[in-house]
Scaffold this motif. Structure first.
Motif, short mmCIF file in Angstrom:
data_model
loop_
_atom_site.label_atom_id
_atom_site.label_comp_id
_atom_site.label_asym_id
_atom_site.label_seq_id
_atom_site.Cartn_x
_atom_site.Cartn_y
_atom_site.Cartn_z
N CYS A 15 0.85 -1.19 0.00
CA CYS A 15 0.00 0.00 0.00
C CYS A 15 0.89 1.24 0.00
N ASP A 16 0.27 2.35 -0.25
CA ASP A 16 1.01 3.61 -0.17
C ASP A 16 1.25 4.00 1.29
N VAL A 17 0.19 3.90 2.12
CA VAL A 17 0.30 4.29 3.53
C VAL A 17 -0.38 3.26 4.41
N ALA A 54 -14.85 6.71 9.85
CA ALA A 54 -14.23 5.50 9.30
C ALA A 54 -15.03 4.95 8.12
N GLU A 55 -16.36 4.96 8.23
CA GLU A 55 -17.19 4.49 7.11
C GLU A 55 -16.97 5.37 5.87
N ALA A 56 -16.80 6.67 6.08
CA ALA A 56 -16.55 7.56 4.95
C ALA A 56 -15.23 7.21 4.28
N ALA A 57 -14.22 6.88 5.08
CA ALA A 57 -12.93 6.48 4.51
C ALA A 57 -13.05 5.15 3.76
N ALA A 58 -13.81 4.21 4.32
CA ALA A 58 -14.00 2.91 3.66
C ALA A 58 -14.71 3.08 2.32
N ARG A 59 -15.66 4.00 2.24
CA ARG A 59 -16.35 4.25 0.97
C ARG A 59 -15.40 4.73 -0.11
N ARG A 60 -14.28 5.32 0.31
CA ARG A 60 -13.29 5.82 -0.65
C ARG A 60 -12.14 4.84 -0.86
N GLY A 61 -12.34 3.62 -0.40
CA GLY A 61 -11.38 2.57 -0.72
C GLY A 61 -10.37 2.21 0.34
N VAL A 62 -10.43 2.83 1.52
CA VAL A 62 -9.49 2.46 2.57
C VAL A 62 -9.81 1.06 3.06
N MET A 113 -1.68 15.63 8.70
CA MET A 113 -0.58 14.71 8.48
C MET A 113 -0.65 14.04 7.11
N ALA A 114 -1.84 13.96 6.54
CA ALA A 114 -1.94 13.49 5.15
C ALA A 114 -1.20 14.43 4.22
N GLU A 115 -1.22 15.72 4.53
CA GLU A 115 -0.48 16.71 3.74
C GLU A 115 1.01 16.67 4.07
N LEU A 138 -9.94 8.64 15.94
CA LEU A 138 -10.20 9.84 15.16
C LEU A 138 -9.01 10.24 14.31
N THR A 139 -7.79 10.19 14.88
CA THR A 139 -6.61 10.58 14.11
C THR A 139 -6.44 9.67 12.91
N GLY A 140 -6.46 8.36 13.14
CA GLY A 140 -6.25 7.42 12.05
C GLY A 140 -7.34 7.46 11.00
N SER A 141 -8.60 7.53 11.43
CA SER A 141 -9.70 7.55 10.47
C SER A 141 -9.70 8.84 9.66
N SER A 142 -9.39 9.97 10.31
CA SER A 142 -9.32 11.24 9.60
C SER A 142 -8.18 11.23 8.58
N ALA A 143 -7.02 10.69 9.00
CA ALA A 143 -5.89 10.61 8.08
C ALA A 143 -6.21 9.70 6.90
N ALA A 144 -6.82 8.56 7.19
CA ALA A 144 -7.16 7.61 6.12
C ALA A 144 -8.09 8.25 5.11
N LEU A 145 -9.09 8.98 5.59
CA LEU A 145 -10.03 9.64 4.69
C LEU A 145 -9.31 10.68 3.84
N ALA A 146 -8.48 11.51 4.47
CA ALA A 146 -7.78 12.56 3.73
C ALA A 146 -6.80 11.97 2.71
N LEU A 147 -6.10 10.91 3.09
CA LEU A 147 -5.17 10.27 2.16
C LEU A 147 -5.91 9.64 0.98
N ALA A 148 -7.03 8.99 1.26
CA ALA A 148 -7.81 8.38 0.18
C ALA A 148 -8.32 9.43 -0.79
N LYS A 149 -8.70 10.58 -0.27
CA LYS A 149 -9.16 11.66 -1.14
C LYS A 149 -8.04 12.14 -2.06
N LYS A 150 -6.79 11.97 -1.61
CA LYS A 150 -5.65 12.37 -2.43
C LYS A 150 -5.23 11.27 -3.41
#
Length: 425
Positions: A26-28, A190-198, A380-382, A35-47
């Motif tokens: 994986c990339d990351v 976390a569900e939002a991040a999963a919808r984007r492929g995490v 941290m995704a940035e 909250l930290t991990g789920s937020s980062a996962a969502l932001a990274l997936a969006k990128k």
């Protein structure tokens, strides 16, 4: 009385965990499903990154699902003290980061349609002693003049319009503060991040971490290994895996909460007419708020101890006595929930985030992290994409705590010290 988090008990479990073992690349790799991990996962997936998140238990089960659900701006510490210590420019930059955290939570709730009862009801910091009111007043004057005009003081004479208790001597209101159902928020994130492929793996602790030949890292788990170009630690107080460097810098402190049965609206209209997030100025702090279904949540640092069922019950008895002192009307109210959780405390009670030996991290929110953890996951995704300038904590060193190599043997001494301070100051 349930010895479990009200937030976790009244939210839907995470439903998008991946089946099968951990494998591939994986990339990351994100370590920690709060909250930290789920937020980062969502932001990274969006990128566009391919992200795998590993959680030792279940999503939101640790500090992210065991707090008061308060999403407040401002420092836990006195603003005047922070300004004197860090300088006004630095203090204001950090203060605005907490503002940005609340804004981000509000935006994510709207964008991802997370049903978590988010509401900007504000926060009030209550003076536990007359001299504490004077200190709050000086702090508010500095805030209003330099960084936060959305604050005001409430005198003791006017306090009944905020809190129906004669225990306090006035307070400082931060109007930007908010409350939410944090269990639904962290799992919704976390569900939002999963919808984007995490790819999420619950009950999958990281048991090993080492550099990979040719670059990146090998992340080992009980079900397999993963090759990750980058690794982000959002692990908080986790005692699992090769995190000795982190553990020497964080003190895991128990935080404890009780929640009453549902109360009549008329009772809550008297006790908390504005439904503010409320916290007092004691060192062994108490905080309270209403829940979306009209209960009263009451928490605090009842004891400087670890969290386990026996410890939670002892702390719950202390909190019940404190609740009755603040709100005598609730002596007959049933307590439906009592739980504890570990707070990742740093020496100066400020977060730490950055990179060490190619491993990125963000943690140490010190009991004030619902908004900051969400913000730092996104930031941290940035940072992992080269934008280190966006990290508000990049200039803060993080030395080890002297004498801290394992279980925090010094917690009883710290508790005794703060109890003494509450008596004399």
């Amino acid at each position: 009385m349930k010895l479990t988090s009200y937030w976790l008990d009244t939210s839907e479990p995470f439903k998008s965990a991946a089946p099968g073992p951990v494998q591939g690349s994986c990339d990351v790799a994100v370590i920690g499903g709060g909250l930290t991990g789920s937020s980062a996962a969502l932001a990274l997936a969006k990128k566009g990154a391919r992200v795998v998140l590993l959680e030792a238990d279940t999503i939101g089960n640790a500090a992210s699902g065991r707090n008061g659900g308060m999403c407040n701006n401002g420092f836990a510490q006195d603003y005047g003290m922070m300004s004197a210590k860090l300088g006004t420019d630095v203090a204001n930059r950090l203060y605005r980061a907490f503002d940005a955290g609340v804004d981000l939570v509000e935006r994510l709730v709207a964008e991802e349609n997370i049903d978590c009862s988010f509401a900007r009801v504000g926060k009030i910091k209550l003076a536990a002693k007359p001299e504490h009111y004077d200190k709050l007043l000086r702090s508010q004057e500095l805030l209003a003049a330099t960084v936060d005009p959305d604050t005001h003081m409430v005198s003791r004479a006017d306090l009944a319009g905020e809190v129906g208790s004669d225990r306090y001597y006035g307070g400082l209101v931060y109007r930007k503060g908010a409350g939410m159902h944090v269990g639904r928020f962290v799992r919704g994130l976390a569900e939002a991040a999963a919808r984007r492929g995490v790819e999420f793996h619950e009950h999958t602790p990281m048991t090993g971490l080492k550099p990979a030949p040719g670059g990146g890292h090998i992340v080992e788990t009980p079900t397999g290994r993963l090759h990750a170009k980058q690794v982000f630690l959002a692990s908080g107080t986790s005692q699992t895996g090769p995190l000795g460097w982190i553990r020497r810098r964080i003190v895991p402190v128990g935080a404890f909460i009780i929640v009453t049965e549902p109360l009549p609206a008329a009772t809550l209209d008297k006790l908390l007419p504005r439904r503010r997030m409320s916290v007092d100025t004691k060192n062994l702090v108490n905080y309270f708020r209403t829940t979306p279904d009209n209960r009263l949540l009451f928490g605090g640092r009842a004891r400087f101890a670890v969290s386990n069922p026996a410890s939670d019950e002892k702390s719950g008895a202390i909190l019940r006595a404190a609740l009755h002192e603040v709100f005598p009307e609730l002596r007959s109210a049933r307590i439906d929930y009592c739980w504890g959780g570990m707070v990742d405390m740093t020496r100066d009670r400020l977060p730490r985030a950055g990179e060490r030996k190619g491993i990125y991290y963000s943690m140490g929110y010190s009991g004030h992290g619902t908004q900051m953890s969400t913000l730092m996951g996104s930031i941290m995704a940035e940072v992992m994409d080269g934008r280190t300038d966006l990290n508000p904590w990049k200039d803060f060193t993080w030395p080890a705590i002297p004498g801290h190599f394992g279980p925090p043997w010094f917690l009883p001494l710290v508790g005794a010290y703060y109890r003494l301070k509450d008596k004399v100051s």
